[in-house]
Write a protein that holds these residues in place. Structure first.
Motif, PDB file in Angstrom:
ATOM      1  N   LEU A  19       7.648  23.297 -37.519  1.00 60.94           N
ATOM      2  CA  LEU A  19       8.096  22.059 -38.178  1.00 60.94           C
ATOM      3  C   LEU A  19       8.883  21.159 -37.229  1.00 60.94           C
ATOM      4  O   LEU A  19       9.209  20.027 -37.562  1.00 60.94           O
ATOM      5  CB  LEU A  19       8.984  22.406 -39.377  1.00 60.94           C
ATOM      6  CG  LEU A  19       8.364  23.276 -40.468  1.00 60.94           C
ATOM      7  CD1 LEU A  19       9.439  23.773 -41.424  1.00 60.94           C
ATOM      8  CD2 LEU A  19       7.299  22.486 -41.229  1.00 60.94           C
ATOM      9  N   ARG A  23       9.575  17.221 -27.621  1.00 64.42           N
ATOM     10  CA  ARG A  23       9.257  16.090 -26.751  1.00 64.42           C
ATOM     11  C   ARG A  23       8.264  16.508 -25.669  1.00 64.42           C
ATOM     12  O   ARG A  23       8.179  17.660 -25.292  1.00 64.42           O
ATOM     13  CB  ARG A  23      10.529  15.568 -26.083  1.00 64.42           C
ATOM     14  CG  ARG A  23      11.585  15.155 -27.087  1.00 64.42           C
ATOM     15  CD  ARG A  23      12.550  14.175 -26.488  1.00 64.42           C
ATOM     16  NE  ARG A  23      11.927  12.873 -26.271  1.00 64.42           N
ATOM     17  CZ  ARG A  23      12.533  11.845 -25.693  1.00 64.42           C
ATOM     18  NH1 ARG A  23      13.766  11.978 -25.228  1.00 64.42           N
ATOM     19  NH2 ARG A  23      11.910  10.693 -25.541  1.00 64.42           N
ATOM     20  N   ILE A  75      15.438  24.600 -29.002  1.00 65.76           N
ATOM     21  CA  ILE A  75      15.853  23.471 -29.835  1.00 65.76           C
ATOM     22  C   ILE A  75      17.231  22.960 -29.425  1.00 65.76           C
ATOM     23  O   ILE A  75      17.920  22.294 -30.204  1.00 65.76           O
ATOM     24  CB  ILE A  75      15.782  23.818 -31.349  1.00 65.76           C
ATOM     25  CG1 ILE A  75      16.502  25.138 -31.649  1.00 65.76           C
ATOM     26  CG2 ILE A  75      14.336  23.901 -31.796  1.00 65.76           C
ATOM     27  CD1 ILE A  75      16.492  25.529 -33.133  1.00 65.76           C
ATOM     28  N   GLU A  76      17.638  23.270 -28.196  1.00 60.82           N
ATOM     29  CA  GLU A  76      18.837  22.691 -27.566  1.00 60.82           C
ATOM     30  C   GLU A  76      20.122  22.982 -28.322  1.00 60.82           C
ATOM     31  O   GLU A  76      21.043  22.159 -28.311  1.00 60.82           O
ATOM     32  CB  GLU A  76      18.699  21.168 -27.406  1.00 60.82           C
ATOM     33  CG  GLU A  76      17.555  20.706 -26.547  1.00 60.82           C
ATOM     34  CD  GLU A  76      17.527  19.179 -26.456  1.00 60.82           C
ATOM     35  OE1 GLU A  76      18.481  18.595 -25.938  1.00 60.82           O
ATOM     36  OE2 GLU A  76      16.531  18.584 -26.920  1.00 60.82           O
ATOM     37  N   PRO A  94      17.730  18.612 -21.229  1.00 64.30           N
ATOM     38  CA  PRO A  94      16.370  18.327 -20.768  1.00 64.30           C
ATOM     39  C   PRO A  94      16.214  16.876 -20.316  1.00 64.30           C
ATOM     40  O   PRO A  94      16.804  15.972 -20.904  1.00 64.30           O
ATOM     41  CB  PRO A  94      15.494  18.632 -21.989  1.00 64.30           C
ATOM     42  CG  PRO A  94      16.418  18.679 -23.149  1.00 64.30           C
ATOM     43  CD  PRO A  94      17.778  19.008 -22.635  1.00 64.30           C
ATOM     44  N   PRO A  96      14.607  13.415 -20.201  1.00 66.79           N
ATOM     45  CA  PRO A  96      13.828  12.728 -21.239  1.00 66.79           C
ATOM     46  C   PRO A  96      12.345  12.538 -20.859  1.00 66.79           C
ATOM     47  O   PRO A  96      11.480  12.540 -21.740  1.00 66.79           O
ATOM     48  CB  PRO A  96      14.524  11.362 -21.367  1.00 66.79           C
ATOM     49  CG  PRO A  96      15.910  11.578 -20.853  1.00 66.79           C
ATOM     50  CD  PRO A  96      15.798  12.629 -19.792  1.00 66.79           C
ATOM     51  N   ARG A 100      11.598  19.340 -21.859  1.00 68.35           N
ATOM     52  CA  ARG A 100      11.221  19.674 -23.226  1.00 68.35           C
ATOM     53  C   ARG A 100      12.363  19.207 -24.133  1.00 68.35           C
ATOM     54  O   ARG A 100      13.003  18.211 -23.839  1.00 68.35           O
ATOM     55  CB  ARG A 100      10.994  21.193 -23.291  1.00 68.35           C
ATOM     56  CG  ARG A 100      10.384  21.661 -24.559  1.00 68.35           C
ATOM     57  CD  ARG A 100       8.981  21.170 -24.778  1.00 68.35           C
ATOM     58  NE  ARG A 100       8.214  22.130 -25.538  1.00 68.35           N
ATOM     59  CZ  ARG A 100       6.981  21.908 -25.957  1.00 68.35           C
ATOM     60  NH1 ARG A 100       6.384  20.778 -25.684  1.00 68.35           N
ATOM     61  NH2 ARG A 100       6.349  22.825 -26.652  1.00 68.35           N
ATOM     62  N   GLY A 101      12.640  19.899 -25.174  1.00 77.25           N
ATOM     63  CA  GLY A 101      13.718  19.508 -26.084  1.00 77.25           C
ATOM     64  C   GLY A 101      13.162  18.839 -27.328  1.00 77.25           C
ATOM     65  O   GLY A 101      11.954  18.712 -27.499  1.00 77.25           O
ATOM     66  N   VAL A 102      14.079  18.433 -28.202  1.00 79.84           N
ATOM     67  CA  VAL A 102      13.694  18.055 -29.566  1.00 79.84           C
ATOM     68  C   VAL A 102      13.934  16.586 -29.884  1.00 79.84           C
ATOM     69  O   VAL A 102      14.713  15.909 -29.228  1.00 79.84           O
ATOM     70  CB  VAL A 102      14.500  18.873 -30.605  1.00 79.84           C
ATOM     71  CG1 VAL A 102      14.101  20.330 -30.568  1.00 79.84           C
ATOM     72  CG2 VAL A 102      15.990  18.702 -30.383  1.00 79.84           C
ATOM     73  N   THR A 103      13.230  16.121 -30.907  1.00 81.58           N
ATOM     74  CA  THR A 103      13.585  14.896 -31.627  1.00 81.58           C
ATOM     75  C   THR A 103      13.637  15.296 -33.097  1.00 81.58           C
ATOM     76  O   THR A 103      12.619  15.642 -33.692  1.00 81.58           O
ATOM     77  CB  THR A 103      12.524  13.799 -31.426  1.00 81.58           C
ATOM     78  OG1 THR A 103      12.542  13.387 -30.057  1.00 81.58           O
ATOM     79  CG2 THR A 103      12.820  12.578 -32.301  1.00 81.58           C
ATOM     80  N   TRP A 104      14.837  15.330 -33.651  1.00 84.36           N
ATOM     81  CA  TRP A 104      14.965  15.759 -35.056  1.00 84.36           C
ATOM     82  C   TRP A 104      14.468  14.658 -36.007  1.00 84.36           C
ATOM     83  O   TRP A 104      14.767  13.485 -35.802  1.00 84.36           O
ATOM     84  CB  TRP A 104      16.416  16.095 -35.403  1.00 84.36           C
ATOM     85  CG  TRP A 104      16.958  17.254 -34.631  1.00 84.36           C
ATOM     86  CD1 TRP A 104      17.986  17.240 -33.739  1.00 84.36           C
ATOM     87  CD2 TRP A 104      16.486  18.614 -34.684  1.00 84.36           C
ATOM     88  NE1 TRP A 104      18.188  18.506 -33.229  1.00 84.36           N
ATOM     89  CE2 TRP A 104      17.290  19.356 -33.786  1.00 84.36           C
ATOM     90  CE3 TRP A 104      15.472  19.275 -35.382  1.00 84.36           C
ATOM     91  CZ2 TRP A 104      17.115  20.732 -33.582  1.00 84.36           C
ATOM     92  CZ3 TRP A 104      15.298  20.636 -35.185  1.00 84.36           C
ATOM     93  CH2 TRP A 104      16.099  21.350 -34.295  1.00 84.36           C
ATOM     94  N   ASN A 105      13.772  15.078 -37.040  1.00 82.25           N
ATOM     95  CA  ASN A 105      13.334  14.127 -38.065  1.00 82.25           C
ATOM     96  C   ASN A 105      14.404  13.933 -39.137  1.00 82.25           C
ATOM     97  O   ASN A 105      14.509  12.870 -39.735  1.00 82.25           O
ATOM     98  CB  ASN A 105      12.045  14.616 -38.729  1.00 82.25           C
ATOM     99  CG  ASN A 105      10.901  14.667 -37.732  1.00 82.25           C
ATOM    100  OD1 ASN A 105      10.710  13.741 -36.951  1.00 82.25           O
ATOM    101  ND2 ASN A 105      10.151  15.768 -37.734  1.00 82.25           N
ATOM    102  N   PHE A 106      15.192  14.970 -39.371  1.00 86.51           N
ATOM    103  CA  PHE A 106      16.273  14.893 -40.366  1.00 86.51           C
ATOM    104  C   PHE A 106      17.636  15.066 -39.689  1.00 86.51           C
ATOM    105  O   PHE A 106      18.477  14.209 -39.790  1.00 86.51           O
ATOM    106  CB  PHE A 106      16.085  15.951 -41.465  1.00 86.51           C
ATOM    107  CG  PHE A 106      14.852  15.740 -42.281  1.00 86.51           C
ATOM    108  CD1 PHE A 106      14.892  14.990 -43.438  1.00 86.51           C
ATOM    109  CD2 PHE A 106      13.626  16.286 -41.883  1.00 86.51           C
ATOM    110  CE1 PHE A 106      13.751  14.783 -44.196  1.00 86.51           C
ATOM    111  CE2 PHE A 106      12.473  16.077 -42.633  1.00 86.51           C
ATOM    112  CZ  PHE A 106      12.536  15.329 -43.790  1.00 86.51           C
ATOM    113  N   GLY A 107      17.797  16.178 -39.001  1.00 82.71           N
ATOM    114  CA  GLY A 107      19.019  16.417 -38.211  1.00 82.71           C
ATOM    115  C   GLY A 107      20.213  16.841 -39.035  1.00 82.71           C
ATOM    116  O   GLY A 107      20.218  16.792 -40.241  1.00 82.71           O
TER     117      GLY A 107
END
Lengths: 107, 441
Positions: A19, A23, A75-76, A94, A96, A100-107
């Motif tokens: 889910l 990046r 997930i950092e 990470p 940019p 790698r690393g994440v972009t949260w949709n909700f956070g």
């Protein structure tokens, strides 16, 4: 039975990580933001705790009990940076562009 | 960008955005740098933003369809054993009046919205064309002058210069450590790992189930079975059409007890009281983030040096004294205070070490450090092993006896309590706890 009375499906960790929006997923080569000296994990470390405290299971043990690390699912959160008291984990944020690393949709 | 900025802020979370808003309103020329794709994209919280400072930052924020989810009208603290949940529950129409006592937020939305508000303030300032919010840039190092004062930042090959830098980089405060304000290795002792799921519902189902109306919301914290014997606690907050459910788990205890955080979260969700609350939902996100316990032993030794100030979670400003988990409000206030010091320093032309100490003094005099100092005993008490299982088990055992009706002669409450204490703890445990609790709270 209406859908609101169904129990929530229990997800396995891979399903949970499925889910997450990571990046640079299309890039085949990424620059890892965490470096792990697994030779420390596999020689002097008394607990190898990263293999169970990591919320994304980035640290795993193979059949021979050797610790391996992969950064793709990270997930950092930072857990391993504090949990490892053996000096095996060096942590950066990470890049940019090529990390790698994440972009949260909700956070 | 040849020109020097008045200030560079690292990190567009709540602390960095609060600092930026303050600077924009005071006509300062600044650069706010965020490593994520957009402000909020890297940020995770429980999370309730407690208190009324948001109104200070975005006046009458409740009047717009804003980036926040729901205001807190209903609060609940729940003690759990394997089968039972015994709650202290408080709901009041008093909490319906803005400014609210707290709002539930999802950071990917909230921070992005707050950044839009900051951009509006920039546009209205004298530096509409010279102040920036820059995303997708990773700050790798600080730039110092020959006297050791911080005069900018380095990102890749590029350097950006400023009279001062505000670090709002979050709990994993790598630059704060590089600056020598905190040890390079921070041990697990006073750190916790938070794991959380976002579960989506039909909005009408959510509102019916949690007895919400309009934008009203509920916060629920949990002690006991939730964490499967690991020190820490659980939380459940209502968003618009989702809930945030999760745990914070003591990292040292997790290491010693050989447990996996995602297994404990799944275990928490199977508790009968929780299973009924989340029935019919669909998990749409899983996230994790480290937080500090609020133990001031983990705080950086100093929060400033020449040309540099540290705020928010980078300064480990967080407190859970049993009343609420406060962190974002501390981030907001500390960001405001750091920015106010930057404004004062610009007026005096002094960004040196003693000037920057003015921020630390303001922080020390604020409610943040007063509360952190005052409630250290409560932090230690909450993290005592007695609170992890003995106490919640005792309370639930008493609850089960008290609320059971058996058509038999019933014991008086005092005798019931005696039985529960004998079963799960000792009077000595309670005496110690009571004495500490009276002192702590």
């Amino acid at each position: 039975m209406s859908s609101s009375s169904q129990p929530v499906k229990t997800l396995s960790l891979p399903e949970k990580l499925g889910l997450v929006s990571y990046r640079n997923q299309s890039k085949s080569e990424i620059k890892p933001h965490i470096r792990v000296k697994t030779e420390i994990c596999n020689s002097t470390c008394p607990h190898q705790c990263t293999t169970y405290v990591c919320p994304a299971n980035c640290y795993t043990k193979d059949d021979l009990g050797k610790v391996h690390f992969q950064v793709e699912d990270c997930i950092e959160c930072g857990t391993c940076m504090y949990a490892c008291d053996q000096g095996a984990v060096s942590w950066e944020f990470p890049d940019p562009e090529i990390g790698r690393g994440v972009t949260w949709n909700f956070g | 960008m040849e020109d020097k900025f008045d200030c560079i802020i690292v990190g567009a979370g709540v602390a960095g955005l609060a600092a930026a808003m303050t600077l924009a309103r005071q006509n300062m020329k600044f650069l706010l740098i965020e490593r994520g794709e957009f402000p909020g994209s890297k940020n995770v919280s429980g999370g309730v933003l407690w208190g009324t400072d948001l109104h200070r930052l975005v006046p009458e924020y409740w009047k717009e369809d804003a980036g926040w989810e729901r205001y807190i009208q209903h609060r609940r603290l729940t003690f759990m054993d394997e089968q039972s949940a015994f709650s202290i529950d408080f709901k009041s129409s008093h909490f319906q009046e803005p400014p609210y006592t707290g709002v539930v937020v999802l950071r990917s939305r909230f921070d992005r919205w707050l950044a839009e508000k900051v951009q509006e303030a920039i546009d209205a300032s004298d530096y509409a064309m010279d102040s920036f919010i820059a995303t997708d840039i990773l700050v790798e190092d600080l730039v110092h002058d020959e006297h050791g004062q911080v005069v900018g930042i380095r990102a890749g090959e590029e350097e950006f210069h400023a009279h001062c830098v505000i670090l709002a980089e979050g709990v994993n405060n790598l630059l704060t450590r590089k600056a020598g304000l905190q040890e390079a290795y921070v041990p697990a002792d006073h750190m916790l790992t938070g794991v959380k799921e976002i579960i989506r519902f039909d909005q009408a189902v959510l509102e019916d189930r949690f007895q919400l109306h309009g934008n009203s919301g509920m916060s629920n914290e949990f002690i006991g079975y939730a964490t499967n014997g690991v020190e820490g606690g659980g939380f459940l907050y209502t968003n618009r059409d989702t809930i945030s459910i999760g745990l914070v788990l003591g990292l040292k205890d997790l290491r010693e007890k050989n447990q996996k955080p995602y297994d404990i979260l799944n275990h928490f969700k199977t508790h009968p009281a929780i299973a009924d609350m989340i029935r019919g939902g669909e998990v749409v996100e899983y996230s994790a983030h480290v937080v500090s316990s609020g133990d001031n032993r983990v705080m950086p030794k100093k929060l400033s040096k020449g040309g540099l100030m540290v705020c928010g979670e980078a300064a480990n400003l967080l407190l859970n004294a049993g009343k609420a988990i406060q962190g974002m409000d501390y981030a907001m206030r500390s960001g405001i205070l750091a920015a106010e010091q930057a404004v004062a320093s610009k007026a005096s032309g002094d960004f040196g070490e003693s000037a920057m100490k003015g921020y630390e003094k303001a922080l020390n005099d604020s409610y943040i450090m007063k509360d952190i100092r005052n409630f250290q005993d409560a932090v230690h008490l909450l993290h005592d092993p007695v609170m992890t299982s003995k106490m919640p088990n005792l309370i639930c055992d008493f609850g089960r006896n008290f609320f059971s009706i058996k058509n038999q002669p019933t014991k008086k409450s005092r005798a019931m309590l005696h039985d529960s204490i004998q079963k799960h703890a000792s009077y000595w445990d309670l005496l110690k706890l009571g004495a500490r609790g009276a002192k702590a709270l």
